[in-house]
Design a protein around this motif. Structure first.
Motif, mmCIF file in Angstrom:
data_model
loop_
_atom_site.group_PDB
_atom_site.id
_atom_site.type_symbol
_atom_site.label_atom_id
_atom_site.label_comp_id
_atom_site.label_asym_id
_atom_site.label_seq_id
_atom_site.Cartn_x
_atom_site.Cartn_y
_atom_site.Cartn_z
ATOM 1 N N GLY A 2 42.629 40.969 34.212
ATOM 2 C CA GLY A 2 42.235 41.900 33.157
ATOM 3 C C GLY A 2 41.231 42.939 33.609
ATOM 4 O O GLY A 2 40.966 43.899 32.875
ATOM 5 N N ASN A 3 40.696 42.781 34.830
ATOM 6 C CA ASN A 3 39.719 43.757 35.343
ATOM 7 C C ASN A 3 40.007 44.071 36.807
ATOM 8 O O ASN A 3 39.100 44.165 37.639
ATOM 9 C CB ASN A 3 38.290 43.238 35.181
ATOM 10 N N ALA A 4 41.292 44.243 37.108
ATOM 11 C CA ALA A 4 41.705 44.489 38.485
ATOM 12 C C ALA A 4 41.689 45.959 38.865
ATOM 13 O O ALA A 4 41.885 46.298 40.026
ATOM 14 C CB ALA A 4 43.114 43.927 38.707
ATOM 15 N N ASP A 5 41.456 46.858 37.877
ATOM 16 C CA ASP A 5 41.557 48.300 38.149
ATOM 17 C C ASP A 5 40.195 48.918 38.459
ATOM 18 O O ASP A 5 40.000 50.121 38.281
ATOM 19 C CB ASP A 5 42.217 49.014 36.969
ATOM 20 N N VAL A 54 28.711 41.804 28.031
ATOM 21 C CA VAL A 54 30.077 41.606 28.527
ATOM 22 C C VAL A 54 30.680 40.396 27.817
ATOM 23 O O VAL A 54 29.955 39.511 27.358
ATOM 24 C CB VAL A 54 30.105 41.408 30.058
ATOM 25 N N PRO A 55 31.999 40.325 27.703
ATOM 26 C CA PRO A 55 32.625 39.192 27.006
ATOM 27 C C PRO A 55 32.236 37.856 27.639
ATOM 28 O O PRO A 55 32.107 37.737 28.851
ATOM 29 C CB PRO A 55 34.126 39.465 27.170
ATOM 30 N N GLU A 56 32.076 36.855 26.790
ATOM 31 C CA GLU A 56 31.621 35.544 27.261
ATOM 32 C C GLU A 56 32.596 34.931 28.264
ATOM 33 O O GLU A 56 32.178 34.346 29.271
ATOM 34 C CB GLU A 56 31.450 34.598 26.069
ATOM 35 N N ASP A 57 33.900 35.054 28.017
ATOM 36 C CA ASP A 57 34.871 34.465 28.935
ATOM 37 C C ASP A 57 34.794 35.126 30.306
ATOM 38 O O ASP A 57 34.852 34.444 31.340
ATOM 39 C CB ASP A 57 36.286 34.590 28.373
ATOM 40 N N PHE A 58 34.663 36.444 30.328
ATOM 41 C CA PHE A 58 34.516 37.165 31.594
ATOM 42 C C PHE A 58 33.281 36.672 32.328
ATOM 43 O O PHE A 58 33.321 36.366 33.525
ATOM 44 C CB PHE A 58 34.422 38.669 31.345
ATOM 45 N N MET A 74 35.001 47.574 34.977
ATOM 46 C CA MET A 74 34.434 46.327 34.492
ATOM 47 C C MET A 74 34.393 46.346 32.954
ATOM 48 O O MET A 74 34.628 47.389 32.333
ATOM 49 C CB MET A 74 33.040 46.126 35.084
ATOM 50 N N PRO A 75 34.090 45.211 32.315
ATOM 51 C CA PRO A 75 34.122 45.173 30.842
ATOM 52 C C PRO A 75 33.153 46.142 30.183
ATOM 53 O O PRO A 75 33.398 46.575 29.056
ATOM 54 C CB PRO A 75 33.758 43.723 30.520
ATOM 55 N N MET A 76 32.056 46.473 30.856
ATOM 56 C CA MET A 76 31.141 47.483 30.324
ATOM 57 C C MET A 76 31.692 48.867 30.675
ATOM 58 O O MET A 76 31.901 49.172 31.854
ATOM 59 C CB MET A 76 29.734 47.300 30.922
ATOM 60 N N LYS A 77 31.922 49.678 29.699
ATOM 61 C CA LYS A 77 32.462 51.006 29.945
ATOM 62 C C LYS A 77 31.539 51.782 30.889
ATOM 63 O O LYS A 77 30.311 51.734 30.760
ATOM 64 C CB LYS A 77 32.617 51.767 28.627
#
Length: 530
Positions: free
Chosen positions: A485-488, A309-313, A491-494
């Motif tokens: 950015g992940n409110a829907d 997952v992205p580092e910032d997330f 998550m960042p992993m598909k």
């Protein structure tokens, strides 16, 4: 191979499973414990005495979820409290919140005629904003990193907001950002009345009633209803586990599979996509998608490889504001508590109310400041419910059970102390606090079940003892829950979704995150949303 594997059989995971299965998806729910329900469970904690172990009262369970899943047909029955709340005061008096608005106004006039006159205005303002926000509960918020669909949704919401009267827009902004203490100062003058409302602003929030954002926490507790009566609170016959049991029956009837004693160790990924999970015993379960009904800190701290997952997330989840300041206790009682402020012979209307010890705004604030410095409040805030007054299935005849929801208690103690070493001592403080107002309480306690913040984490997977899977702070709400950015629910992993209280709209026994996540998963699976 399943369409969806759901991590955690809490009420939101079960709700998600039920909606997915009703749409024809092949679903498996994987629950770590031997029973489903997560924090909404009923357990026997002493021979013959049963009670809701963690969550303890009903209002926020969404009426659409109740209707869609036919929970009443599956055995759910909720009864309203005979009286809403009672607030014992330090001077021996009490403040009563009747279910009848006229009676409540009459009671306010005993303390302040001005406050009684302001009550209608306050109730109307709260209901106006709550009703507006109810319209935002049952769908995913616009996602900051989304595409055209999210832009159109954001534009629609913006136009809808702009069409509201300017007074409504101002109120919404105030309640989204202000402290509950500051907001209440605009309506009321008597401290006991302000403290009574401010209690809802710090429930599940390890903070002061003067902290910015607590006005929203207060509002969050006003969304609900009982049997069609807005703002009411009630009891599920059989305890909170009856809610989870009814949802589980709906899910199984629709075709979902539920496995207990099945703790998930990690999410399996292939080419950056979630394709299943591995259980702690090594069992691999393959799925086209994975939905997590655990908090974001648990999911991304222990179950997902951080390199995926992205580092910032990852950093934002790690440093998410978390911790409820909650100590949860159940007690078996030989007799009903007799309160100095409301002497009675036997059962009285106030015994079925929420009995809240938090007599002033200063008292609420001091409890938090104590916990910040020494780890626990010297004089804790306590909400007591005695559900056996409404439900004789919970205790032997002539006896009772009481739920004690208590604040403030530090999620992590200072100076290297462990909750395992002080939980009994702190439980004694809670018992003594109640006994100051009900002299027979301590001697009537037969047994007690204790859940410190650490116990809540270990038993229910609530990291930091956070009953909401992350605090309801302004930067962790709506499009920013769990992070912007992940409110829907994606998550960042598909292929990985969040379906618990860490997602919009947040905590409480609502079923809404499970409902909303299921709709997004079905869209991605190219199935019709039910």
């Amino acid at each position: 191979m399943y369409d969806v594997a759901i991590i955690g059989g809490g009420h939101n995971g079960l709700t998600c499973a039920a909606y997915l299965a009703k749409a024809g998806a092949k679903v498996v729910v994987l629950e770590r414990r031997e029973i489903v329900g997560g924090a909404a469970v009923t357990e026997e904690f002493h021979p013959g005495f049963r009670n809701s172990s963690a969550s303890y009262t009903v209002s926020l369970l969404n009426p659409k979820v109740i209707a869609d899943l036919e929970l009443k047909r599956h055995g759910l029955r909720v009864v309203e409290r005979e009286m809403a709340n009672i607030f014992p005061l330090e001077n021996g008096d009490h403040l009563a919140f009747s279910n009848d608005p006229a009676e409540r106004k009459k009671e306010f006039a005993r303390f302040s005629r001005r406050d009684a006159e302001m009550l209608d205005r306050y109730d109307a303002d709260i209901e106006m904003v709550a009703d507006e926000l109810r319209g935002l509960l049952l769908s995913a918020p616009p996602n900051a990193a989304g595409g055209l669909r999210d832009l159109m949704k954001a534009a629609s919401l913006g136009l809808r907001g702009l069409r509201q009267p300017i007074e409504s827009q101002r109120l919404l902004l105030d309640m989204a950002t202000q402290s509950c203490a500051d907001m209440l100062d605009r309506y009321f003058e008597h401290d006991a009345i302000k403290a009574a409302f401010a209690f809802d602003g710090i429930v599940g929030a390890y903070t002061s009633p003067r902290a910015l954002g607590t006005a929203y926490v207060l509002l969050h507790h006003c969304f609900g209803e009982v049997n069609g009566k807005k703002g009411a609170w009630g009891h599920a016959i059989g305890g909170m586990g009856a809610i989870s049991d009814a949802i589980a029956k709906a899910a199984v009837e629709a075709g979902a599979e539920i496995r207990t004693d099945s703790p998930v160790a990690e999410v399996i990924s292939e080419k950056g996509k979630a394709v299943g999970v591995t259980l702690e015993d090594g069992t691999i379960i393959k799925a086209r998608a994975v939905a997590a009904n655990v908090g974001p800190k648990l999911l991304f701290g222990k179950m997902v490889d951080p390199d995926l997952v992205p580092e910032d997330f990852s950093n934002r989840i790690k440093h998410q504001t978390s911790g409820s300041g909650t100590f949860r206790m159940n007690v078996a009682l030989s007799e009903l508590p007799q309160f100095r402020c409301l002497p009675s012979e036997g059962l009285a209307p106030h015994h079925s109310a929420g009995i809240i010890i938090g007599p002033s705004v200063e008292y609420l604030e001091k409890a938090y400041l104590d916990a910040k410095t020494q780890g626990w409040a010297s004089e804790p805030i306590v909400e007591m419910l005695i559900p056996s007054t409404l439900d004789d299935s919970l205790a032997p005849e002539g006896h009772h059970v009481a739920s004690l929801f208590c604040q403030h208690f530090a999620p992590h103690l200072p100076d290297g102390q462990s909750w395992d070493d002080v939980r009994e001592k702190v439980a004694d403080i809670i018992i003594d606090t109640v006994t100051k107002y009900a002299p027979n309480f301590k001697s009537s306690v037969i047994a007690r079940q204790l859940h410190s913040p650490l116990d809540l984490e270990r038993k229910f997977g609530l990291i930091d003892g956070d009953i909401f899977h992350g605090q309801l702070t302004p930067n962790q709400l709506f499009s920013a829950r769990p992070v912007l950015g992940n409110a829907d629910y994606r998550m960042p992993m598909k292929g990985l979704y969040l379906c618990g209280s860490g997602a919009h709209p947040g905590g409480g026994v609502t079923g809404v995150p499970g409902h909303n996540a299921a709709a997004e998963i079905l869209r991605d699976l190219k199935r019709k949303v039910v």
